[in-house]
Design an enzyme around this catalytic site. Structure first.
Site, PDB file in Angstrom:
ATOM      1  CE  LYS A   1      -6.437  -0.816   4.696  1.00 13.92           C
ATOM      2  NZ  LYS A   1      -7.710  -1.190   4.061  1.00 13.92           N
TER       3      LYS A   1
ATOM      4  NE  ARG B   1      -2.823  -3.731  -1.247  1.00 14.43           N
ATOM      5  CZ  ARG B   1      -2.345  -4.484  -0.264  1.00 14.43           C
ATOM      6  NH1 ARG B   1      -1.043  -4.648  -0.129  1.00 14.43           N
ATOM      7  NH2 ARG B   1      -3.162  -5.090   0.575  1.00 14.43           N
TER       8      ARG B   1
ATOM      9  NE  ARG C   1      -3.523  -2.212   2.853  1.00 13.05           N
ATOM     10  CZ  ARG C   1      -3.252  -3.312   3.541  1.00 13.05           C
ATOM     11  NH1 ARG C   1      -2.071  -3.445   4.147  1.00 13.05           N
ATOM     12  NH2 ARG C   1      -4.134  -4.287   3.645  1.00 13.05           N
TER      13      ARG C   1
ATOM     14  CG  HIS D   1      -4.536   0.471  -3.894  1.00  7.04           C
ATOM     15  ND1 HIS D   1      -3.912   0.514  -2.659  1.00  7.04           N
ATOM     16  CD2 HIS D   1      -5.467  -0.502  -3.799  1.00  7.04           C
ATOM     17  CE1 HIS D   1      -4.452  -0.391  -1.863  1.00  7.04           C
ATOM     18  NE2 HIS D   1      -5.394  -1.024  -2.525  1.00  7.04           N
TER      19      HIS D   1
ATOM     20  CE1 TYR E   1      -5.902  -7.891  -7.127  1.00  7.93           C
ATOM     21  CE2 TYR E   1      -6.103  -8.717  -4.895  1.00  7.93           C
ATOM     22  CZ  TYR E   1      -5.900  -7.674  -5.772  1.00  7.93           C
ATOM     23  OH  TYR E   1      -5.701  -6.411  -5.285  1.00  7.93           O
TER      24      TYR E   1
ATOM     25  CG  HIS F   1      -5.966  -8.884   1.432  1.00  7.73           C
ATOM     26  ND1 HIS F   1      -6.112  -9.346   0.138  1.00  7.73           N
ATOM     27  CD2 HIS F   1      -5.816  -7.534   1.319  1.00  7.73           C
ATOM     28  CE1 HIS F   1      -6.052  -8.326  -0.697  1.00  7.73           C
ATOM     29  NE2 HIS F   1      -5.880  -7.229  -0.008  1.00  7.73           N
TER      30      HIS F   1
END
Length: 299
Positions: A173, A248, A149, A245, A280, A271
Site C-alpha cells: 500500500k 494472509r 495481499r 485475504h 492476531y 502493517h
C-alpha cells in the site's frame, strides 16, 4: 461563511494540504453535508462553524439514532475533525471544538482463517495436469508462505524474486516496498512455474517481468485469483467463506500461534501500525482458550 464556501475551501485544503484522493475527498465532504443537515434540524439555528463540543456530541448521538454503525461514525468523526482543523488553520474559529470529540470503540471482527490441513487440502485439490495447475499451486504457496495481499501477488515481478537468499521484494500500500522471507515450498512451486511452464507462454509487451500470467500472456487479475480460490474451496467441501485475504490471515495467525514476535509479523505483513497486527494476538488468545477447553483435565 456559508455552506458552499466552507465545503469548497475544505475540499481545496484536503487536496493541497492533505494530498487525499478524489474518493477520500468526496467521502469527507459527504460527511460534512451530514453535519450541516444536523445543524438545519436544530431549534436554535447556528452553523457548524459556531458549534461547541456539546453540539458535536449531539451530532454523534443523532448519527447513532439513525442506526449508523460505530465504524461509520468513526469515519465521519475523522472527517469532522479534519474540517475543524481546517477552520482553525484559516482563522475562521478561535478554538477547535472537535479536539476532545471521542471516537466510538469499534469491535474488531476476527477474520476467518484456514487450518494447515485445510490449506494442504486446497493445494492438493489443484489439478497439476492442466496448464494452469502449477501456476495456481505457486499462487497459493506464495499467498500462504509470504502473507501477501492479492494485489501484491498479482503485481509480483521476476526482478523482485531472490530465491538464493530466500526473500522477495513486495510493493504494498502507498507504493511502499518491503522484503518478505519466502520458504522452500513456495520457492519450489515458483521455480516449476517460472522455469518449466511460464517460458512457453507468448508474453504481451510490457508484461515480461510479471510473475503470474494468464494463457494470453497478460498479468492475472485479482478476480481470477478470487474465483480460483472459491472453486478450490467448493472442491474440498469447505464451508467457510474465504478469499485470497484468508491466506494472509492464516499466515499471520499460524506465526503468532507458534510464538512469532509481533513486530516481525508486522514487518512481514507491511502493517504501518502495530495496532493492526495486534488483532492476531486476539486470535491467539482464542486458540489458547480452545486448547484449555479441549485438553485440560478439569474441562
Amino acid at each position: 461563511m456559508d455552506q458552499a464556501t466552507a465545503i469548497k475551501g475544505f475540499k481545496a485544503y484536503l487536496k493541497l494540504e492533505r494530498s487525499l484522493s478524489i474518493n477520500s475527498i468526496e467521502a469527507y465532504t459527504d460527511d460534512l453535508d451530514k453535519l450541516y443537515q444536523y445543524a438545519d434540524l436544530q431549534e436554535v439555528k447556528k452553523t457548524p462553524k459556531d458549534f461547541s463540543l456539546h453540539d458535536l456530541r449531539g451530532f454523534i448521538a443523532w448519527l447513532n439514532e439513525l442506526g449508523m454503525i460505530p465504524s461509520s461514525q468513526a469515519r465521519i468523526i475523522s472527517g469532522i475533525k479534519a474540517f475543524y482543523k481546517y477552520l482553525l488553520m484559516e482563522d475562521y474559529i478561535k478554538a477547535n471544538p472537535a479536539e476532545l470529540l471521542e471516537t466510538p470503540r469499534i469491535r474488531r471482527k476476527l477474520p476467518d482463517t484456514l487450518s494447515l490441513e485445510e490449506i494442504n487440502l486446497m493445494i492438493g485439490a489443484i489439478d497439476l495436469s492442466k496448464p494452469e495447475g502449477p501456476r495456481n499451486k505457486a499462487i497459493l504457496e506464495v499467498l500462504y508462505g509470504c502473507g501477501l495481499r492479492v494485489s501484491e501477488l498479482t503485481e509480483l515481478r521476476l526482478s523482485n524474486l531472490h530465491p538464493e537468499i530466500e526473500f522477495i521484494k513486495v510493493t504494498g500500500k502507498g507504493s511502499k516496498e518491503r522484503l518478505v522471507p519466502i520458504g522452500g515450498e513456495a520457492i519450489r512451486a515458483l521455480q516449476i512455474w517460472n522455469e518449466l511452464l511460464r517460458v512457453h507462454i507468448p508474453i504481451k509487451k510490457g508484461e515480461e517481468d510479471m510473475v503470474f500470467l494468464n494463457r494470453r500472456g497478460k498479468r492475472l487479475s485479482r478476480v481470477y485469483v478470487f474465483m480460483m480460490i472459491k472453486e478450490l474451496a467448493v472442491a474440498i467441501g469447505l464451508k467457510k467463506t474465504i478469499s485470497p485475504h484468508t491466506f494472509r490471515h492464516s499466515f499471520a495467525t499460524h506465526l503468532v500461534e507458534r510464538g512469532a514476535d509481533l513486530r516481525a509479523v508486522q514487518e512481514m505483513l507491511g502493517h504501518e501500525s502495530i495496532t493492526t497486527t495486534e488483532i492476531y494476538t486476539h486470535l491467539d488468545r482464542q486458540y489458547l482458550k480452545t486448547v484449555i477447553t479441549d485438553f485440560h483435565p478439569r474441562n
